[in-house]
Design an enzyme around this catalytic site. Structure first.
Site, PDB file in Angstrom:
ATOM      1  CB  CYS A  99       1.576  49.915  20.743  1.00 14.08           C
ATOM      2  SG  CYS A  99       2.213  50.889  22.112  1.00 14.08           S
ATOM      3  N   PRO A 100      -1.096  51.872  21.468  1.00 18.07           N
ATOM      4  CG  PRO A 100      -1.782  53.761  22.735  1.00 18.07           C
ATOM      5  CD  PRO A 100      -1.524  53.279  21.312  1.00 18.07           C
TER       6      PRO A 100
END
Length: 82
Positions: free
Chosen positions: A18-19
């Site tokens: 992430c992200p």
């Protein structure tokens, strides 16, 4: 599970956390034609909720299916508009 989609492109974001899976998915969807299906392959378990949330809040994208394959999470998205 219905992975009988006509996949236009496969995006491999395995190893990314992430992200990045969402960022790369967003970029890849932008390059598709309306109606095309993108398959996203990820190893980040958080991608299940992250991509779902992104698709739910993004116009022009439909999340068709997500598959928890254990080590690899598969996401299928259709571009529905510009």
């Amino acid at each position: 599970m219905n992975t009988e989609f006509d996949i236009a492109e496969t995006l491999d974001v395995k190893g990314a956390s992430c992200p990045m899976p969402v960022i790369k998915t967003s970029e890849a969807v932008g390059d598709l034609d309306v109606g095309d299906v993108l398959e996203v392959l990820a190893t980040d378990a958080g991608s299940m909720s992250d991509i779902d949330g992104w698709a739910s809040s993004t116009d022009g994208v439909e999340l068709l299916e997500q598959v928890d394959g254990g080590d690899v999470y598969k996401h299928y998205l259709r571009k529905t508009g510009e």
